[in-house]
Design a protein around this motif. Structure first.
Motif, short mmCIF file in Angstrom:
data_model
loop_
_atom_site.label_atom_id
_atom_site.label_comp_id
_atom_site.label_asym_id
_atom_site.label_seq_id
_atom_site.Cartn_x
_atom_site.Cartn_y
_atom_site.Cartn_z
N GLN A 296 10.37 19.87 16.84
CA GLN A 296 12.05 18.84 16.51
C GLN A 296 12.04 18.09 18.03
O GLN A 296 13.35 17.14 17.51
CB GLN A 296 12.37 20.50 15.83
N SER A 297 12.56 18.98 18.79
CA SER A 297 13.35 18.08 19.98
C SER A 297 13.09 16.57 20.08
O SER A 297 13.72 16.26 20.53
CB SER A 297 13.28 19.01 20.77
N CYS B 142 11.13 15.20 18.31
CA CYS B 142 11.25 14.26 16.88
C CYS B 142 13.10 13.49 17.02
O CYS B 142 13.37 12.33 16.74
CB CYS B 142 10.87 14.57 15.66
N ARG B 143 13.55 14.83 17.63
CA ARG B 143 15.46 14.62 16.81
C ARG B 143 15.47 13.40 18.13
O ARG B 143 16.57 12.03 18.19
CB ARG B 143 16.08 15.58 17.57
N GLU B 144 15.42 13.07 19.28
CA GLU B 144 15.20 12.98 21.03
C GLU B 144 14.73 11.47 20.85
O GLU B 144 15.66 10.58 20.72
CB GLU B 144 14.67 13.25 22.09
N TYR C 257 14.48 9.99 18.14
CA TYR C 257 14.98 9.55 16.84
C TYR C 257 16.36 9.06 17.01
O TYR C 257 16.54 7.90 16.82
CB TYR C 257 15.18 10.25 15.89
N HIS C 258 17.30 9.39 17.72
CA HIS C 258 17.84 9.04 18.64
C HIS C 258 18.42 8.19 19.69
O HIS C 258 19.03 7.43 19.69
CB HIS C 258 18.96 10.59 19.10
N ASP D 57 13.57 19.24 6.87
CA ASP D 57 14.53 19.34 7.24
C ASP D 57 14.79 17.99 8.02
O ASP D 57 15.48 17.45 8.86
CB ASP D 57 14.79 20.88 7.98
N ALA D 58 13.69 17.40 8.25
CA ALA D 58 12.99 16.65 9.18
C ALA D 58 13.63 15.52 8.69
O ALA D 58 13.81 14.23 9.14
CB ALA D 58 11.55 16.57 9.54
N SER E 290 16.24 14.52 8.23
CA SER E 290 17.82 13.70 8.93
C SER E 290 17.99 13.15 10.48
O SER E 290 18.43 12.79 10.92
CB SER E 290 18.94 14.98 9.12
N TYR E 291 16.00 14.02 10.94
CA TYR E 291 16.45 12.88 12.30
C TYR E 291 14.90 12.26 12.88
O TYR E 291 14.18 12.63 12.93
CB TYR E 291 16.82 14.04 13.05
N ALA E 292 14.52 11.76 11.22
CA ALA E 292 13.16 11.12 11.72
C ALA E 292 13.34 9.88 11.19
O ALA E 292 13.97 9.79 9.75
CB ALA E 292 12.00 12.10 10.55
#
Length: 218
Positions: free
Chosen positions: A15-16, A18-20, A22-23, A40-41, A43-45
């Protein structure tokens, strides 16, 4: 430059990452067999997919071989991690990066061709230990068992002294890669450049030499 990544396994590490990514503006496909984690993913993928990373047919169907970078983040299940990595290498995915659970897992991943192997808990433990044992260390990167890159903050002991006066390479065997002063980064330090209290030195060297420099020069 925008890149495409696939991340298999959405535990805390997956998750960490993936978020980074994506951002940072990259295209990220998040894959997990847990429906809640996939929800949940979203929102950040960029894309999400409910699939089993050990299912070779499923990996082929989603076109995983078209991704240049695939991160396997399912280290808690060592057998699944190894099988997934093996499938990816058999499909000639160019860069397969894998989280390892322990040294045995690491050795197996090396033998089946993982391109890069992560030990985030071990690496974070090293960094925390560095911070706890030295108030001068700002950041720390382990290069190997013997060598590191560190950011250290200078004290009044070096105030007004030039690099040539300190003669750091000859005395301590360390190399200064860059100096941060007043919010600016000097990546080509001159021997006549003076240091001041609060400057940050980015240095490379053996752990023993870097520690000796911190103890004796700062």
């Amino acid at each position: 430059m925008k890149k495409q990544f696939a991340i298999i396994g959405l535990g805390r590490f997956g998750q960490s990452v993936c978020r980074e990514l994506y951002h940072l503006g990259h295209e990220v496909l998040a894959i997990d067999k847990n429906e809640k984690k996939i929800e949940d993913a979203s929102s950040y993928a960029t894309h999400t997919l409910l699939a089993d990373g050990t299912d070779e047919a499923a990996l082929k169907q989603i076109g995983i071989r078209n991704f240049e970078h695939v991160i396997v983040a399912i280290a808690e299940d060592i057998q699944a991690s190894i099988l997934c990595t093996l499938h990816l290498k058999d499909m000639n995915v160019p860069k397969v990066w894998v989280k390892a659970q322990n040294s045995y897992h690491h050795k197996v991943l090396e033998k089946i061709g993982a391109d890069r192997i992560f030990h985030p808990e071990h690496d974070m433990g090293n960094r925390i230990a560095q911070f706890l044992t030295s108030q001068k260390v700002i950041d720390y990167i382990d290069l190997s068992a013997d060598y590191s890159i560190v950011e250290v903050i200078t004290t009044s002991k070096v105030e007004g002294k030039s690099l040539i006066e300190l003669d750091i390479r000859a005395r301590f065997g360390c190399t200064i890669l860059a100096i941060k002063q007043n919010g600016k980064v000097n990546i080509t330090p001159n021997p006549n450049d003076e240091l001041h209290k609060g400057d940050i030195l980015i240095m490379i060297g053996s752990k023993q030499d870097l520690r000796r420099f911190q103890d004796e020069a700062l």
